[in-house]
Write a protein that holds these residues in place. Sequence first.
Motif, PDB file in Angstrom:
ATOM      1  N   LYS A 322       0.834  -1.205   0.000  1.00 51.34           N
ATOM      2  CA  LYS A 322       0.000   0.000   0.000  1.00 51.34           C
ATOM      3  C   LYS A 322       0.868   1.255   0.000  1.00 51.34           C
ATOM      4  O   LYS A 322       0.577   2.239  -0.677  1.00 51.34           O
ATOM      5  N   GLY A 323       1.973   1.221   0.751  1.00 49.32           N
ATOM      6  CA  GLY A 323       2.871   2.370   0.822  1.00 49.32           C
ATOM      7  C   GLY A 323       3.481   2.711  -0.523  1.00 49.32           C
ATOM      8  O   GLY A 323       3.579   3.888  -0.898  1.00 49.32           O
ATOM      9  N   PHE A 324       3.891   1.692  -1.284  1.00 52.20           N
ATOM     10  CA  PHE A 324       4.427   1.935  -2.623  1.00 52.20           C
ATOM     11  C   PHE A 324       3.367   2.579  -3.521  1.00 52.20           C
ATOM     12  O   PHE A 324       3.672   3.445  -4.348  1.00 52.20           O
ATOM     13  N   GLY A 325       2.110   2.144  -3.359  1.00 48.66           N
ATOM     14  CA  GLY A 325       1.040   2.729  -4.154  1.00 48.66           C
ATOM     15  C   GLY A 325       0.695   4.145  -3.753  1.00 48.66           C
ATOM     16  O   GLY A 325       0.288   4.964  -4.588  1.00 48.66           O
ATOM     17  N   MET A 326       0.864   4.459  -2.465  1.00 50.09           N
ATOM     18  CA  MET A 326       0.529   5.797  -1.973  1.00 50.09           C
ATOM     19  C   MET A 326       1.504   6.869  -2.443  1.00 50.09           C
ATOM     20  O   MET A 326       1.131   8.034  -2.595  1.00 50.09           O
ATOM     21  N   ALA A 327       2.761   6.493  -2.664  1.00 50.17           N
ATOM     22  CA  ALA A 327       3.795   7.482  -2.997  1.00 50.17           C
ATOM     23  C   ALA A 327       3.422   8.371  -4.178  1.00 50.17           C
ATOM     24  O   ALA A 327       3.453   9.612  -4.070  1.00 50.17           O
ATOM     25  N   PRO A 328       3.055   7.817  -5.346  1.00 51.56           N
ATOM     26  CA  PRO A 328       2.704   8.695  -6.469  1.00 51.56           C
ATOM     27  C   PRO A 328       1.430   9.493  -6.244  1.00 51.56           C
ATOM     28  O   PRO A 328       1.257  10.567  -6.834  1.00 51.56           O
ATOM     29  N   LEU A 329       0.547   8.995  -5.381  1.00 58.24           N
ATOM     30  CA  LEU A 329      -0.689   9.728  -5.117  1.00 58.24           C
ATOM     31  C   LEU A 329      -0.410  10.989  -4.309  1.00 58.24           C
ATOM     32  O   LEU A 329      -0.933  12.071  -4.614  1.00 58.24           O
ATOM     33  N   ILE A 330       0.417  10.872  -3.278  1.00 62.18           N
ATOM     34  CA  ILE A 330       0.706  12.008  -2.411  1.00 62.18           C
ATOM     35  C   ILE A 330       1.510  13.072  -3.155  1.00 62.18           C
ATOM     36  O   ILE A 330       1.196  14.268  -3.105  1.00 62.18           O
ATOM     37  N   VAL A 331       2.567  12.653  -3.845  1.00 58.93           N
ATOM     38  CA  VAL A 331       3.374  13.620  -4.601  1.00 58.93           C
ATOM     39  C   VAL A 331       2.569  14.200  -5.755  1.00 58.93           C
ATOM     40  O   VAL A 331       2.547  15.412  -5.986  1.00 58.93           O
ATOM     41  N   GLY A 332       1.890  13.338  -6.483  1.00 57.61           N
ATOM     42  CA  GLY A 332       1.187  13.783  -7.681  1.00 57.61           C
ATOM     43  C   GLY A 332       0.050  14.730  -7.415  1.00 57.61           C
ATOM     44  O   GLY A 332      -0.141  15.709  -8.147  1.00 57.61           O
ATOM     45  N   ILE A 333      -0.723  14.492  -6.357  1.00 57.77           N
ATOM     46  CA  ILE A 333      -1.906  15.314  -6.118  1.00 57.77           C
ATOM     47  C   ILE A 333      -1.539  16.767  -5.844  1.00 57.77           C
ATOM     48  O   ILE A 333      -2.222  17.687  -6.283  1.00 57.77           O
ATOM     49  N   PHE A 334      -0.431  16.991  -5.144  1.00 54.24           N
ATOM     50  CA  PHE A 334      -0.012  18.365  -4.881  1.00 54.24           C
ATOM     51  C   PHE A 334       0.608  19.006  -6.117  1.00 54.24           C
ATOM     52  O   PHE A 334       0.452  20.206  -6.351  1.00 54.24           O
ATOM     53  N   ALA A 335       1.317  18.208  -6.912  1.00 54.78           N
ATOM     54  CA  ALA A 335       1.938  18.748  -8.114  1.00 54.78           C
ATOM     55  C   ALA A 335       0.892  19.163  -9.141  1.00 54.78           C
ATOM     56  O   ALA A 335       1.046  20.182  -9.828  1.00 54.78           O
ATOM     57  N   ILE A 336      -0.206  18.402  -9.263  1.00 53.36           N
ATOM     58  CA  ILE A 336      -1.217  18.760 -10.263  1.00 53.36           C
ATOM     59  C   ILE A 336      -2.051  19.960  -9.824  1.00 53.36           C
ATOM     60  O   ILE A 336      -2.725  20.569 -10.658  1.00 53.36           O
ATOM     61  N   VAL A 337      -2.022  20.312  -8.540  1.00 51.91           N
ATOM     62  CA  VAL A 337      -2.675  21.553  -8.114  1.00 51.91           C
ATOM     63  C   VAL A 337      -1.998  22.742  -8.793  1.00 51.91           C
ATOM     64  O   VAL A 337      -2.663  23.645  -9.321  1.00 51.91           O
ATOM     65  N   ALA A 338      -0.659  22.751  -8.755  1.00 53.18           N
ATOM     66  CA  ALA A 338       0.077  23.830  -9.410  1.00 53.18           C
ATOM     67  C   ALA A 338      -0.210  23.835 -10.913  1.00 53.18           C
ATOM     68  O   ALA A 338      -0.307  24.903 -11.534  1.00 53.18           O
ATOM     69  N   ASP A 339      -0.378  22.657 -11.515  1.00 55.69           N
ATOM     70  CA  ASP A 339      -0.728  22.579 -12.933  1.00 55.69           C
ATOM     71  C   ASP A 339      -2.115  23.167 -13.181  1.00 55.69           C
ATOM     72  O   ASP A 339      -2.366  23.802 -14.214  1.00 55.69           O
ATOM     73  N   ALA A 340      -3.042  22.950 -12.231  1.00 60.08           N
ATOM     74  CA  ALA A 340      -4.393  23.488 -12.364  1.00 60.08           C
ATOM     75  C   ALA A 340      -4.391  25.010 -12.292  1.00 60.08           C
ATOM     76  O   ALA A 340      -5.197  25.683 -12.945  1.00 60.08           O
ATOM     77  N   VAL A 341      -3.470  25.570 -11.474  1.00 57.26           N
ATOM     78  CA  VAL A 341      -3.310  27.028 -11.430  1.00 57.26           C
ATOM     79  C   VAL A 341      -2.884  27.542 -12.805  1.00 57.26           C
ATOM     80  O   VAL A 341      -3.432  28.521 -13.327  1.00 57.26           O
ATOM     81  N   ASP A 342      -1.910  26.862 -13.406  1.00 53.08           N
ATOM     82  CA  ASP A 342      -1.460  27.238 -14.748  1.00 53.08           C
ATOM     83  C   ASP A 342      -2.582  27.080 -15.768  1.00 53.08           C
ATOM     84  O   ASP A 342      -2.732  27.904 -16.670  1.00 53.08           O
ATOM     85  N   TYR A 343      -3.377  26.014 -15.625  1.00 55.13           N
ATOM     86  CA  TYR A 343      -4.479  25.775 -16.564  1.00 55.13           C
ATOM     87  C   TYR A 343      -5.479  26.929 -16.518  1.00 55.13           C
ATOM     88  O   TYR A 343      -5.964  27.390 -17.554  1.00 55.13           O
TER      89      TYR A 343
END
Length: 442
Positions: A322-343
Amino acid sequence: MKEKINLREKLSYSIGDVGCNFVYVPITSFLMIYYTNSVGLGVAAVGTLMLIARLLDGVTDLSIGALIDKTNTRWGKTRPWILWSAPFMGIGLVLLFNVPMGLSNGGKLIYAYITYIFLVSIVYTASNLSYCTLLSRISSNIQERSVLSSIRFVFVISFTIILSMITNPLVEKYGWSKLSVIYGIISCVFLFITFAFTKERNQDEKGEKFNLKVGIGSLMKNKYFLLIAIMFIIIYTDMGLFSGATLYYTTYVLNNANLMGMLTLALYAPMIVGFALLPKFISKFGKWKVMMFGFLVKLIGVIIMAINPASYELVMGGSIIKGFGMAPLIVGIFAIVADAVDYGEWKTGIRADGLINSCVSFGMKLGGGLGTAILGWILDWGKYNGTAAVQTGAAIKAINVSFIYSGIVFTIVGLIVMYFINMDKFASKMVSDLNVKRTSDL
């Protein structure tokens, strides 16, 4: 021309979220059991308190987000808020974990409402919202943001593991009164470091002032901000349930409260490994594909845990996956917020950093509050009694539902929502167009 972000600034940015975590971890992992077992409040009443307070975040998040967008100082928009809120983070934590024992149960509940709303809905909102918004203003480079997010969460998860292992023994030795002071001071110091050694680079064009009405209008045209806010609710409701239920699980199912540290290590150590590898995978496959894969891996881990909730070995093994699966979710969700600002800026010409981050911040905190509230309601359904030495079979079942089975549901729902949040397909063109626009406006 993009200014390179050096290692000192990356570390200084990352340490700020560690400061927030010295407040966040006690709230999500220990406050519920502190209220029920030490203060004597009912689990349903505590769960309802936390949900009501998080619903108020809808007002405070939007208000503070708008204020951040209107802020213009020599330090930038977000860093002043990090500075101003830092000392109150410590003060709020001390107040939260020092419920006067001389009060009646009704008085204790009122005190809990006042201090919880003060810290979580007002102070933590101002601090963490400004901190999250800072990412989109440090750099406009999508890859750089992914690196910043990865370093940030290596720090955060490392300290989460440490806090999960040391907090229970420290509480037994010093009590929450003294420990809340120590944690509060550390939180304040770390946030000061973030303020002092970071820099905002994405400044408003031509010094234009932010218009709230125009900003909300642009927000309504940004379809991704709503989807991301929903994703935050899903992820953090799941995390809130899991974090809040862990100590109950180790205490009453495994009959050893100190195993909480080992279970936390099993979940978060793989996440640290994942964080270190993520920038390369995101660079090659994009955030969307990596996050979709993360949900699938997480689902496998939770299913393994569900095979036999009373098996320490299976739960440990499932937690690692589960921890391996959580890693991209935690990093990715915050990174795509900044992308949404740009969008939003790309589509409307309006850059609403604070408002967009306020919506996702609300989703994050509502999710955490909803997770804790659901935990309280499930435990109440199972007739959990915080003063009893041994829990009934129904109470044990309720703990297992909260700790394990609910994770299957939230993971499947998250996977479905994530399917519709694919900004990678136009990310290169969006960044190129925005760079051309910003250059022409100079």
